[in-house]
Design a protein around this motif. Structure first.
Motif, PDB file in Angstrom:
ATOM      1  N   CYS A   1      25.608   5.711  23.128  1.00 28.37           N
ATOM      2  CA  CYS A   1      24.714   6.335  22.146  1.00 28.37           C
ATOM      3  C   CYS A   1      23.780   7.285  22.900  1.00 28.37           C
ATOM      4  CB  CYS A   1      23.926   5.248  21.416  1.00 28.37           C
ATOM      5  SG  CYS A   1      23.033   5.831  19.958  1.00 28.37           S
ATOM      6  N   ARG A   2      23.951   8.575  22.688  1.00 27.08           N
ATOM      7  CA  ARG A   2      23.156   9.572  23.405  1.00 27.08           C
ATOM      8  C   ARG A   2      21.703   9.572  22.939  1.00 27.08           C
ATOM      9  NH1 ARG A   2      26.265  15.112  22.589  1.00 27.08           N
ATOM     10  NH2 ARG A   2      26.381  14.273  20.463  1.00 27.08           N
ATOM     11  N   SER A   3      20.841  10.059  23.796  1.00 29.45           N
ATOM     12  CA  SER A   3      19.463  10.306  23.373  1.00 29.45           C
ATOM     13  C   SER A   3      19.446  11.560  22.506  1.00 29.45           C
ATOM     14  CB  SER A   3      18.563  10.511  24.589  1.00 29.45           C
ATOM     15  OG  SER A   3      18.923  11.712  25.269  1.00 29.45           O
TER      16      SER A   3
ATOM     17  N   PHE B   1      25.134   0.497  15.746  1.00 24.16           N
ATOM     18  CA  PHE B   1      24.453   1.217  14.667  1.00 24.16           C
ATOM     19  C   PHE B   1      23.909   2.572  15.141  1.00 24.16           C
ATOM     20  CE2 PHE B   1      21.581  -1.932  16.520  1.00 24.16           C
ATOM     21  CZ  PHE B   1      20.467  -1.185  16.856  1.00 24.16           C
ATOM     22  N   CYS B   2      24.565   3.146  16.128  1.00 22.68           N
ATOM     23  CA  CYS B   2      24.173   4.465  16.645  1.00 22.68           C
ATOM     24  C   CYS B   2      24.396   5.539  15.581  1.00 22.68           C
ATOM     25  CB  CYS B   2      24.997   4.781  17.895  1.00 22.68           C
ATOM     26  SG  CYS B   2      24.590   6.367  18.669  1.00 22.68           S
ATOM     27  N   PRO B   3      23.419   6.409  15.334  1.00 23.41           N
ATOM     28  CA  PRO B   3      23.612   7.509  14.378  1.00 23.41           C
ATOM     29  C   PRO B   3      24.808   8.377  14.755  1.00 23.41           C
ATOM     30  CG  PRO B   3      21.291   7.300  14.982  1.00 23.41           C
ATOM     31  CD  PRO B   3      22.047   6.388  15.894  1.00 23.41           C
ATOM     32  N   ALA B   4      25.510   8.867  13.765  1.00 19.67           N
ATOM     33  CA  ALA B   4      26.745   9.618  14.008  1.00 19.67           C
ATOM     34  C   ALA B   4      26.541  10.792  14.954  1.00 19.67           C
ATOM     35  CB  ALA B   4      27.313  10.104  12.677  1.00 19.67           C
ATOM     36  N   GLY B   5      25.386  11.469  14.845  1.00 19.82           N
ATOM     37  CA  GLY B   5      25.137  12.624  15.692  1.00 19.82           C
ATOM     38  C   GLY B   5      24.903  12.282  17.149  1.00 19.82           C
TER      39      GLY B   5
ATOM     40  N   TYR C   1      20.743  17.114  21.083  1.00 20.61           N
ATOM     41  CA  TYR C   1      20.272  18.318  20.392  1.00 20.61           C
ATOM     42  C   TYR C   1      19.512  19.298  21.286  1.00 20.61           C
ATOM     43  CZ  TYR C   1      21.363  15.203  16.516  1.00 20.61           C
ATOM     44  OH  TYR C   1      21.993  14.347  15.661  1.00 20.61           O
ATOM     45  N   GLY C   2      18.937  18.800  22.396  1.00 20.06           N
ATOM     46  CA  GLY C   2      18.260  19.684  23.343  1.00 20.06           C
ATOM     47  C   GLY C   2      16.962  20.290  22.863  1.00 20.06           C
ATOM     48  N   ALA C   3      16.449  19.830  21.758  1.00 20.47           N
ATOM     49  CA  ALA C   3      15.210  20.406  21.214  1.00 20.47           C
ATOM     50  C   ALA C   3      14.004  19.941  22.025  1.00 20.47           C
ATOM     51  CB  ALA C   3      15.050  19.995  19.749  1.00 20.47           C
ATOM     52  N   PRO C   4      13.017  20.822  22.250  1.00 16.96           N
ATOM     53  CA  PRO C   4      11.845  20.475  23.063  1.00 16.96           C
ATOM     54  C   PRO C   4      11.107  19.237  22.574  1.00 16.96           C
ATOM     55  CG  PRO C   4      11.924  22.836  22.707  1.00 16.96           C
ATOM     56  CD  PRO C   4      12.996  22.237  21.838  1.00 16.96           C
ATOM     57  N   GLN C   5      11.031  19.034  21.264  1.00 16.76           N
ATOM     58  CA  GLN C   5      10.298  17.867  20.755  1.00 16.76           C
ATOM     59  C   GLN C   5      10.998  16.560  21.083  1.00 16.76           C
ATOM     60  OE1 GLN C   5      11.686  20.287  18.913  1.00 16.76           O
ATOM     61  NE2 GLN C   5      12.364  19.545  16.885  1.00 16.76           N
ATOM     62  N   TYR C   6      12.323  16.627  21.327  1.00 21.49           N
ATOM     63  CA  TYR C   6      13.072  15.437  21.731  1.00 21.49           C
ATOM     64  C   TYR C   6      13.064  15.260  23.253  1.00 21.49           C
ATOM     65  CZ  TYR C   6      15.042  15.607  16.982  1.00 21.49           C
ATOM     66  OH  TYR C   6      15.220  15.621  15.623  1.00 21.49           O
TER      67      TYR C   6
END
Length: 340
Positions: free
Chosen positions: A271-273, A253-257, A278-283
């Protein structure tokens, strides 16, 4: 399932020549079409030549009609349900036997040093990777191959720290060069200190450096997920000395992205983190989000945490994910703990 798993030799009583065919049919009354009509004479059960059809058997038993009841052994084709039950019993027996092996490995080594056991319960081969922390000893050249339902053990030096992960879908040549679909460590069987490419489920541990200190361990999804892992302490003590891990199949059930596809059928193999995707600082908990106060759970980390409450879901998930045991404990890392 092998062809041999479809048949079983069973003992059948023969009263007389007339009754035998009827008895034989009653024996398979639930699935008469699945009965394999070949029997073995009691005197030479293990001889291929002893296999005979029911006509010959009637001729033999006619001479013994007035004797005590005669027993013979028949090669019976099992029903579909019986085949499944037989396979399940074999798998349970295998699991029990291997669990005993793992415990035996510990008992053989536990007296002198902490031990790390790696146990593959997956239905396919796993290639564990082992990466030491900076300045710590390299173990087992950093990688090995572990067939399904097999276990191995490695003695851990005092104060050792590092991580273990499972590589899947690997193909290596005789020199140990090749690639893995997930967790690859530079295209080699022996990782030699290199880490696994995300996404990879990680089992992390830091052993106590002195007897009065504690071991710290966890299972982390911070680098993503590729395979279910449970890390179980043995001979340790403490309120937080309990199994850690992720037994859910996040790939399903990993999200497509976040999904990574590969292998046969281009299926989801990892399933990536959200940080890796996305590499965004909040993630990634970087920049102005670089502290526990500023970096909070996200929709993606909550999804991971909901599926695997005993694993790290993001960088500052410490309160519910890091566990401790008394010094001297040993650990079992099980791949695909729920697989049968």
């Amino acid at each position: 399932m092998g062809e041999n798993d479809k048949y079983q030799i069973r003992k059948i009583e023969i009263v007389d020549a007339v009754a035998f065919p009827l008895r034989y049919q009653r024996f398979g009354a639930q699935n008469p079409s699945l009965i394999h009509h070949h029997c073995l004479t009691p005197t030479s059960l293990n001889t291929p030549a002893a296999r005979t059809n029911s006509t010959k058997l009637r001729a033999n038993t006619r001479r013994a009609q007035h004797s005590q009841p005669l027993f013979t052994h028949c090669l019976v084709r099992l029903s579909t349900r019986e085949q499944a039950s037989s396979q399940e019993a074999k798998k349970q027996a295998m699991a029990t036997a291997l669990a005993t092996v793992v415990v035996a490995l510990f008992l053989a080594q536990i007296a002198s040093a902490a031990t790390l056991a790696l146990y593959n319960r997956c239905g396919e081969t796993v290639w564990p990777g082992i990466q030491p922390s900076a300045g710590k000893e390299l173990l087992a050249r950093g990688g090995l191959q572990l067939a399904p339902n097999r276990a191995t053990s490695i003695r851990l030096p005092p104060g050792w720290s590092g991580r273990v992960w499972g590589r899947q879908g690997c193909k290596f040549d005789a020199a140990g060069r090749g690639r893995c679909a997930t967790g690859d460590c530079g295209g080699t069987l022996y990782c030699n200190g290199a880490g696994g490419a995300p996404p990879a489920t990680l089992a992390e541990i830091t052993l106590a450096s002195v007897p009065t200190a504690q071991d710290f361990y966890d299972v982390s999804l911070v680098d993503g997920y590729n395979i279910p892992i449970v890390m179980t302490p043995v001979h340790g003590s403490g309120a937080h000395c309990v199994p850690a891990g992720c037994v859910s199949d996040l790939n399903s059930f990993c999200p497509a992205g976040l999904a990574v596809r590969g292998g046969e059928g281009n299926r989801v193999v990892g399933c990536r983190s959200a940080c890796a995707a996305y590499g965004a600082p909040q993630y990634c908990c970087t920049g102005r989000f670089g502290s526990p106060q500023q970096c909070k759970p996200t929709t993606y980390s909550r999804l991971f945490k909901s599926a695997c409450p005993k694993a790290y879901s993001y960088a500052y998930d410490d309160p519910t994910s890091i566990l401790t045991c008394s010094a001297g404990a040993s650990y079992v890392v099980t791949f695909c703990p729920r697989h049968r």
